[in-house]
Scaffold this motif. Structure first.
Motif, PDB file in Angstrom:
ATOM      1  N   GLN A 189      30.274  95.557 -17.655  1.00 12.19           N
ATOM      2  CA  GLN A 189      31.490  96.353 -17.768  1.00 12.19           C
ATOM      3  C   GLN A 189      32.284  96.130 -16.485  1.00 12.19           C
ATOM      4  O   GLN A 189      31.708  95.877 -15.433  1.00 12.19           O
ATOM      5  CB  GLN A 189      31.182  97.850 -17.856  1.00 12.19           C
ATOM      6  CG  GLN A 189      30.584  98.302 -19.146  1.00 12.19           C
ATOM      7  CD  GLN A 189      30.365  99.815 -19.142  1.00 12.19           C
ATOM      8  OE1 GLN A 189      30.247 100.430 -18.092  1.00 12.19           O
ATOM      9  NE2 GLN A 189      30.300 100.393 -20.317  1.00 12.19           N
TER      10      GLN A 189
ATOM     11  N   SER B 174      34.660  97.860 -13.757  1.00  7.99           N
ATOM     12  CA  SER B 174      34.987  99.195 -13.252  1.00  7.99           C
ATOM     13  C   SER B 174      36.462  99.319 -12.895  1.00  7.99           C
ATOM     14  O   SER B 174      37.214  98.343 -12.909  1.00  7.99           O
ATOM     15  CB  SER B 174      34.148  99.512 -12.010  1.00  7.99           C
ATOM     16  OG  SER B 174      34.617  98.760 -10.900  1.00  7.99           O
ATOM     17  N   GLU B 175      36.834 100.514 -12.520  1.00 11.88           N
ATOM     18  CA  GLU B 175      38.213 100.798 -12.104  1.00 11.88           C
ATOM     19  C   GLU B 175      38.560 100.107 -10.779  1.00 11.88           C
ATOM     20  O   GLU B 175      39.719 100.101 -10.377  1.00 11.88           O
ATOM     21  CB  GLU B 175      38.428 102.309 -11.978  1.00 11.88           C
ATOM     22  CG  GLU B 175      38.277 103.057 -13.296  1.00 11.88           C
ATOM     23  CD  GLU B 175      39.283 102.606 -14.359  1.00 11.88           C
ATOM     24  OE1 GLU B 175      40.443 102.336 -14.007  1.00 11.88           O
ATOM     25  OE2 GLU B 175      38.900 102.517 -15.533  1.00 11.88           O
TER      26      GLU B 175
ATOM     27  N   CYS C 187      38.682  97.057 -10.385  1.00 12.08           N
ATOM     28  CA  CYS C 187      39.328  95.801 -10.769  1.00 12.08           C
ATOM     29  C   CYS C 187      40.745  95.723 -10.200  1.00 12.08           C
ATOM     30  O   CYS C 187      41.526  96.665 -10.304  1.00 12.08           O
ATOM     31  CB  CYS C 187      39.370  95.693 -12.293  1.00 12.08           C
ATOM     32  SG  CYS C 187      40.208  94.224 -12.914  1.00 12.08           S
TER      33      CYS C 187
ATOM     34  N   SER D 252      42.757  93.120 -11.125  1.00  9.38           N
ATOM     35  CA  SER D 252      43.442  92.276 -12.117  1.00  9.38           C
ATOM     36  C   SER D 252      43.791  90.887 -11.599  1.00  9.38           C
ATOM     37  O   SER D 252      44.866  90.349 -11.868  1.00  9.38           O
ATOM     38  CB  SER D 252      44.709  92.973 -12.626  1.00  9.38           C
ATOM     39  OG  SER D 252      44.368  94.160 -13.303  1.00  9.38           O
TER      40      SER D 252
ATOM     41  N   GLU E  86      37.894  86.344 -15.910  1.00  8.50           N
ATOM     42  CA  GLU E  86      38.280  85.803 -17.218  1.00  8.50           C
ATOM     43  C   GLU E  86      38.107  84.287 -17.246  1.00  8.50           C
ATOM     44  O   GLU E  86      37.581  83.724 -18.207  1.00  8.50           O
ATOM     45  CB  GLU E  86      39.724  86.170 -17.542  1.00  8.50           C
ATOM     46  CG  GLU E  86      40.169  85.659 -18.904  1.00  8.50           C
ATOM     47  CD  GLU E  86      41.613  85.978 -19.214  1.00  8.50           C
ATOM     48  OE1 GLU E  86      41.918  86.132 -20.406  1.00  8.50           O
ATOM     49  OE2 GLU E  86      42.435  86.078 -18.288  1.00  8.50           O
TER      50      GLU E  86
ATOM     51  N   ILE F  48      36.204  88.094 -21.925  1.00 10.63           N
ATOM     52  CA  ILE F  48      36.951  88.924 -20.983  1.00 10.63           C
ATOM     53  C   ILE F  48      38.441  88.728 -21.237  1.00 10.63           C
ATOM     54  O   ILE F  48      38.917  87.604 -21.379  1.00 10.63           O
ATOM     55  CB  ILE F  48      36.606  88.575 -19.523  1.00 10.63           C
ATOM     56  CG1 ILE F  48      35.104  88.763 -19.286  1.00 10.63           C
ATOM     57  CG2 ILE F  48      37.419  89.419 -18.554  1.00 10.63           C
ATOM     58  CD1 ILE F  48      34.624  88.332 -17.912  1.00 10.63           C
TER      59      ILE F  48
ATOM     60  N   GLU G 265      42.601  90.566 -20.441  1.00 14.84           N
ATOM     61  CA  GLU G 265      43.395  91.488 -19.640  1.00 14.84           C
ATOM     62  C   GLU G 265      43.655  92.749 -20.449  1.00 14.84           C
ATOM     63  O   GLU G 265      44.133  92.693 -21.577  1.00 14.84           O
ATOM     64  CB  GLU G 265      44.706  90.833 -19.227  1.00 14.84           C
ATOM     65  CG  GLU G 265      45.480  91.635 -18.216  1.00 14.84           C
ATOM     66  CD  GLU G 265      46.662  90.872 -17.650  1.00 14.84           C
ATOM     67  OE1 GLU G 265      47.308  91.407 -16.745  1.00 14.84           O
ATOM     68  OE2 GLU G 265      46.937  89.752 -18.114  1.00 14.84           O
ATOM     69  N   GLY G 266      43.313  93.882 -19.871  1.00 15.97           N
ATOM     70  CA  GLY G 266      43.534  95.160 -20.524  1.00 15.97           C
ATOM     71  C   GLY G 266      44.659  95.923 -19.850  1.00 15.97           C
ATOM     72  O   GLY G 266      45.468  95.352 -19.127  1.00 15.97           O
TER      73      GLY G 266
ATOM     74  N   LYS H 258      43.463  96.798 -15.971  1.00 16.15           N
ATOM     75  CA  LYS H 258      42.272  96.095 -15.500  1.00 16.15           C
ATOM     76  C   LYS H 258      41.772  95.183 -16.604  1.00 16.15           C
ATOM     77  O   LYS H 258      42.190  95.306 -17.746  1.00 16.15           O
ATOM     78  CB  LYS H 258      41.174  97.070 -15.067  1.00 16.15           C
ATOM     79  CG  LYS H 258      40.535  97.866 -16.186  1.00 16.15           C
ATOM     80  CD  LYS H 258      39.458  98.813 -15.651  1.00 16.15           C
ATOM     81  CE  LYS H 258      38.739  99.540 -16.754  1.00 16.15           C
ATOM     82  NZ  LYS H 258      37.595  98.825 -17.278  1.00 16.15           N
ATOM     83  N   TYR H 259      40.897  94.276 -16.252  1.00 10.15           N
ATOM     84  CA  TYR H 259      40.311  93.393 -17.256  1.00 10.15           C
ATOM     85  C   TYR H 259      39.198  94.123 -17.989  1.00 10.15           C
ATOM     86  O   TYR H 259      38.603  95.075 -17.466  1.00 10.15           O
ATOM     87  CB  TYR H 259      39.795  92.106 -16.599  1.00 10.15           C
ATOM     88  CG  TYR H 259      40.908  91.098 -16.406  1.00 10.15           C
ATOM     89  CD1 TYR H 259      41.048  90.024 -17.262  1.00 10.15           C
ATOM     90  CD2 TYR H 259      41.842  91.247 -15.393  1.00 10.15           C
ATOM     91  CE1 TYR H 259      42.091  89.116 -17.114  1.00 10.15           C
ATOM     92  CE2 TYR H 259      42.887  90.354 -15.239  1.00 10.15           C
ATOM     93  CZ  TYR H 259      42.992  89.285 -16.107  1.00 10.15           C
ATOM     94  OH  TYR H 259      44.029  88.395 -15.965  1.00 10.15           O
ATOM     95  N   GLU H 260      38.900  93.665 -19.218  1.00  6.34           N
ATOM     96  CA  GLU H 260      37.885  94.305 -20.052  1.00  6.34           C
ATOM     97  C   GLU H 260      36.951  93.251 -20.616  1.00  6.34           C
ATOM     98  O   GLU H 260      37.359  92.120 -20.868  1.00  6.34           O
ATOM     99  CB  GLU H 260      38.559  95.070 -21.186  1.00  6.34           C
ATOM    100  CG  GLU H 260      39.467  96.177 -20.686  1.00  6.34           C
ATOM    101  CD  GLU H 260      40.242  96.860 -21.794  1.00  6.34           C
ATOM    102  OE1 GLU H 260      40.200  96.388 -22.951  1.00  6.34           O
ATOM    103  OE2 GLU H 260      40.891  97.867 -21.496  1.00  6.34           O
TER     104      GLU H 260
END
Length: 57
Positions: free
Chosen positions: A4, A6-7, A9, A11, A16, A24, A26-27, A30-32
């Motif tokens: 996972q 975390s916060e 990140c 970016s 990725e 992975i 881009e969310g 942050k990335y997800e």
């Protein structure tokens, strides 16, 4: 368990580019990581400058 992000990140996108299966993306802010697809290889964690990816508990 999957990795996972975390916060912490920032970016940067390093994770990725390193993911061998492309789970992975881009969310929002942050990335997800798609947990169902993660193979727990740790490639993302090894390149992250802030240590944001970690194994989920």
């Amino acid at each position: 368990m999957a990795y996972q992000i975390s916060e912490d990140c920032i970016s940067c996108g390093a994770c990725e580019a390193e993911c061998p299966i492309g789970c992975i993306s881009e969310g929002d802010g942050k990335y997800e990581i798609a947990a169902a697809d993660c193979i727990e290889c740790g490639a993302c964690a090894s390149v992250c400058p802030v240590g944001a990816p970690a194994l989920a508990e």
